[in-house]
Enzyme design. Sequence first.
Site, short mmCIF file in Angstrom:
data_model
loop_
_atom_site.label_atom_id
_atom_site.label_comp_id
_atom_site.label_asym_id
_atom_site.label_seq_id
_atom_site.Cartn_x
_atom_site.Cartn_y
_atom_site.Cartn_z
N GLY A 13 0.78 -1.24 0.00
CA GLY A 13 0.00 0.00 0.00
C GLY A 13 0.81 1.28 0.00
O GLY A 13 0.31 2.32 0.43
N ILE A 91 -8.04 -9.34 -11.23
CA ILE A 91 -8.55 -8.80 -12.51
C ILE A 91 -10.05 -8.61 -12.35
O ILE A 91 -10.78 -9.56 -12.03
CB ILE A 91 -8.23 -9.78 -13.66
CG1 ILE A 91 -6.71 -9.87 -13.82
CG2 ILE A 91 -8.88 -9.30 -14.95
CD1 ILE A 91 -6.25 -10.97 -14.74
N LEU A 92 -10.50 -7.38 -12.56
CA LEU A 92 -11.92 -7.08 -12.40
C LEU A 92 -12.68 -7.50 -13.66
O LEU A 92 -12.18 -7.38 -14.78
CB LEU A 92 -12.10 -5.59 -12.12
CG LEU A 92 -11.47 -5.12 -10.80
CD1 LEU A 92 -11.36 -3.60 -10.75
CD2 LEU A 92 -12.26 -5.65 -9.60
N ASN A 106 -5.51 2.63 -12.72
CA ASN A 106 -4.58 1.61 -12.24
C ASN A 106 -3.17 2.10 -12.47
O ASN A 106 -2.91 2.85 -13.40
CB ASN A 106 -4.79 0.30 -13.02
CG ASN A 106 -3.84 -0.80 -12.55
OD1 ASN A 106 -3.67 -0.99 -11.34
ND2 ASN A 106 -3.22 -1.49 -13.49
N HIS A 108 0.55 0.60 -13.31
CA HIS A 108 1.20 -0.62 -13.80
C HIS A 108 2.70 -0.37 -13.89
O HIS A 108 3.12 0.66 -14.43
CB HIS A 108 0.63 -0.99 -15.17
CG HIS A 108 1.29 -2.19 -15.75
ND1 HIS A 108 0.96 -3.48 -15.37
CD2 HIS A 108 2.29 -2.32 -16.65
CE1 HIS A 108 1.73 -4.34 -16.03
NE2 HIS A 108 2.54 -3.66 -16.81
N ASP A 142 -9.92 -4.38 -21.40
CA ASP A 142 -8.68 -4.82 -22.04
C ASP A 142 -7.56 -4.69 -20.99
O ASP A 142 -7.13 -3.57 -20.68
CB ASP A 142 -8.42 -3.91 -23.25
CG ASP A 142 -7.16 -4.30 -23.99
OD1 ASP A 142 -6.66 -5.43 -23.78
OD2 ASP A 142 -6.67 -3.46 -24.78
N ASP A 144 -4.58 -4.03 -18.80
CA ASP A 144 -3.41 -3.15 -18.97
C ASP A 144 -3.44 -2.40 -20.30
O ASP A 144 -2.41 -1.92 -20.77
CB ASP A 144 -2.08 -3.93 -18.86
CG ASP A 144 -1.88 -4.57 -17.49
OD1 ASP A 144 -2.42 -4.04 -16.50
OD2 ASP A 144 -1.19 -5.61 -17.41
N GLU A 173 6.65 6.06 -9.17
CA GLU A 173 5.20 5.83 -9.06
C GLU A 173 4.60 6.76 -8.01
O GLU A 173 3.48 7.26 -8.18
CB GLU A 173 4.92 4.38 -8.64
CG GLU A 173 5.18 3.35 -9.71
CD GLU A 173 4.81 1.94 -9.28
OE1 GLU A 173 4.67 1.10 -10.16
OE2 GLU A 173 4.66 1.68 -8.07
C1 GRF Z 1 3.37 -1.12 -7.60
O1 GRF Z 1 4.68 -1.20 -8.03
C2 GRF Z 1 2.41 -1.12 -8.76
O2 GRF Z 1 2.96 -0.67 -9.94
C3 GRF Z 1 2.04 -2.56 -8.90
O3 GRF Z 1 2.10 -3.10 -7.62
C4 GRF Z 1 2.97 -2.34 -6.79
C5 GRF Z 1 2.22 -1.99 -5.55
O4 GRF Z 1 3.03 -1.48 -4.55
N1 GRF Z 1 0.76 -2.67 -9.56
P1 GRF Z 1 2.39 -0.81 -3.26
O5 GRF Z 1 1.44 -1.82 -2.64
O6 GRF Z 1 1.69 0.43 -3.69
O7 GRF Z 1 3.55 -0.52 -2.35
#
Ligand code: GRF
Length: 196
Positions: A13, A91-92, A106, A108, A142, A144, A173
């Site tokens: 998280g 996957i929803l 999302n 990725h 679709d 990702d 991120e």
């Molecule tokens: C992230 O790197 C994201 O890109 C991927 O899962 C990871 C989640 O990390 N989908 P966190 O739980 O937010 O630390």
Amino acid sequence: MRRRVAVLISGTGSNMLRLIEDMDEPDHPGKPVLVLADRTEAAGLAKAAASGVPQAAVPFAGGKERFERALTEHLEAAGTEFICLAGFMRILSPAFVAAWPGRILNIHPSLLPAFRGLDTHARVLAAGAAVHGATVHEVTSDLDGGPILGQAVVEVMPDDTPESLAERVQAVEHRLYPAVLRRHLRGDRRPIALLP
Ligand code: GRF
């Protein structure tokens, strides 16, 4: 009026926490109303609780339809308008996604459309790619493949391992997702580019 945002997680998280922290800012167009995890052990749940955001675990049991019905009940009860998937490993279904058109985002860990799916860091190294990164996109049926809303680039170093790469990607991120969410909640879908 602040848009009501729920965050769905499966693990640590760290992205969820960054989104919640950013929504603490007075000028933010969103407000965190709920954190949901598909596992009671998801470490992120305690972090959400500590930050004062309502949280719940909806363990995956009894099939996808039942699971998604339970998710929907929680989301609707919280008055959710937008959903951020942040390390949510399910996957929803197309039916679930269709119920929230343009309202599920999302993150990725790759520069989509390259490296959809799992184990992206190892696959990037195996491919000998010079750059890697993360993408925030709209979720469609679709996998990702939904419209790209933002990308952050990291350089791949000669001595990188999947772990070192994952760490640098996560760091970007944490800047990218909050920036995209702000823009998206204001109705601006122009993609954001974060360069090294
Ligand atoms: C992230 O790197 C994201 O890109 C991927 O899962 C990871 C989640 O990390 N989908 P966190 O739980 O937010 O630390």
